[in-house]
Scaffold this active site. Sequence first.
Site, short mmCIF file in Angstrom:
data_model
loop_
_atom_site.label_atom_id
_atom_site.label_comp_id
_atom_site.label_asym_id
_atom_site.label_seq_id
_atom_site.Cartn_x
_atom_site.Cartn_y
_atom_site.Cartn_z
N ARG A 104 55.48 55.14 38.36
CA ARG A 104 55.33 56.14 37.36
C ARG A 104 55.99 57.56 38.17
O ARG A 104 55.78 58.59 37.73
CB ARG A 104 53.89 56.60 37.10
CG ARG A 104 53.65 55.47 36.03
CD ARG A 104 51.94 55.37 35.77
NE ARG A 104 51.50 54.37 35.12
CZ ARG A 104 51.07 52.95 35.30
NH1 ARG A 104 51.38 52.91 36.63
NH2 ARG A 104 50.82 52.11 34.68
N HIS A 148 45.77 42.70 41.25
CA HIS A 148 46.79 42.41 40.01
C HIS A 148 47.64 41.04 40.27
O HIS A 148 48.64 41.11 39.63
CB HIS A 148 47.71 43.69 39.85
CG HIS A 148 46.99 44.77 39.26
ND1 HIS A 148 47.66 46.12 39.12
CD2 HIS A 148 46.09 44.97 38.74
CE1 HIS A 148 46.62 47.01 38.53
NE2 HIS A 148 45.68 46.14 38.21
N ALA A 194 51.57 50.98 44.15
CA ALA A 194 53.17 50.76 44.43
C ALA A 194 53.80 51.98 45.45
O ALA A 194 54.67 51.35 46.01
CB ALA A 194 53.73 50.80 43.23
#
Length: 257
Positions: free
Chosen positions: A38, A122, A26
Site C-alpha cells: 500500500r 498470513h 511488508a
Amino acid sequence: MTYEEKIRALAEYLKKSERSFAFSGAGVSTESGIPDFRSRGSGLWERVDPMKAASLSALRREPVQFYKFFMGVWESFVGAKPNAAHYALACLEQEKLLAGVITQNIDGLHRAAGSQEVWEVHGHMRSCRCLACSKLYPFDALLDQYRSGTNPPRCSQCGGMLRPDVVLFEDAMGEDFYKAYQALSGCQLLIVVGSSLQVYPAASLPELAKTLVIVNREPTPWDVRAGLVINEKMAGQVFTDLMTVLGLDFLGVGHRA
Ligand code: APR
C-alpha cells in the site's frame, strides 16, 4: 521528541519490558527489494485489485490468472536477503530482549535472518496442498509443475488443483494467528515494523499490548494509541540506530545463522 530521543526511549522500553514482541508487515522487507502492498506509488495493490488477484474465489474462478500473478510475486522474493531490520530483530531475540516476531509476511526473511520464534499469521511459501483431497506437498511441487508449463498445478493423488499455504483473502486465519494471539495476550511491549495496520484480524493484534511502538514510514490508524511513533527514517536505519544505542553487534547474528 527528537528522533534520537525516540530511539533512546525505544531502547529503554525494551530493557524495562518483561515480554516484548515485534509485529511486522511488508514494510520491513522493502529494503530487501520486495515491494509492499500500500505504499503510495509503489505498493502492489496500487496496480492490482487484491480481491481479483489474491483471494480464494480468484483462485477457484480464474486459477491460470491467479498463478500467473502469484508466481510473479514469488519471483520477487527469489534472491531477496534479510536487511538490517530483520537481523536486528533476530539479535534482540538472542539477547532475550524480544520474545519473538509475529509477521504478516510470507517471504521467510525473519527466519533467514536467524529469528527462532516466528508466527507467520498470513502463512508461508514452504508448502502447498490439494484443494480437493488436502494432500500436503512441499512448495517445490507447485513450482516445478508451474515452471514446466502446468498451470494450474495439480495433485498427483487425485488430480485436484493445488493451492499455496498462504492465507488468501476470504481464507480463515491459520493456526499461527491463534498461537500469536495467545503469546501476545498481556504482553508489555509490541513494536510494529512496516505495516499499515489495515488488514484484520491481524491488525487487531496491537490491542493486546500494554505499550505500543510503531516504526512505519506512513501514518497508521493505531498511531493515536501508540506510546511512540518513529516515522522519520526507514526501518533498517531505525533498527541500526537502536542497536547502536543498545551496544549490540547485530549483523553478526545474521551471518552466524
Ligand atoms: N521502513 C518503514 N516503513 C516502511 C518501509 C520502510 N523501509 N517500507 C514501507 N513502509 C511502510 C509503508 O509506508 C506502509 O505503511 O510499511 C507499510 C506497509 O503496509 P502494507 O503495504 O499495507 O503491508 P502490510 O501492512 O504488511 O499489509 C498487510 O495486507 O494484502 C495483505 O496479505 C497482505 O500481509 C499483507 C496485509
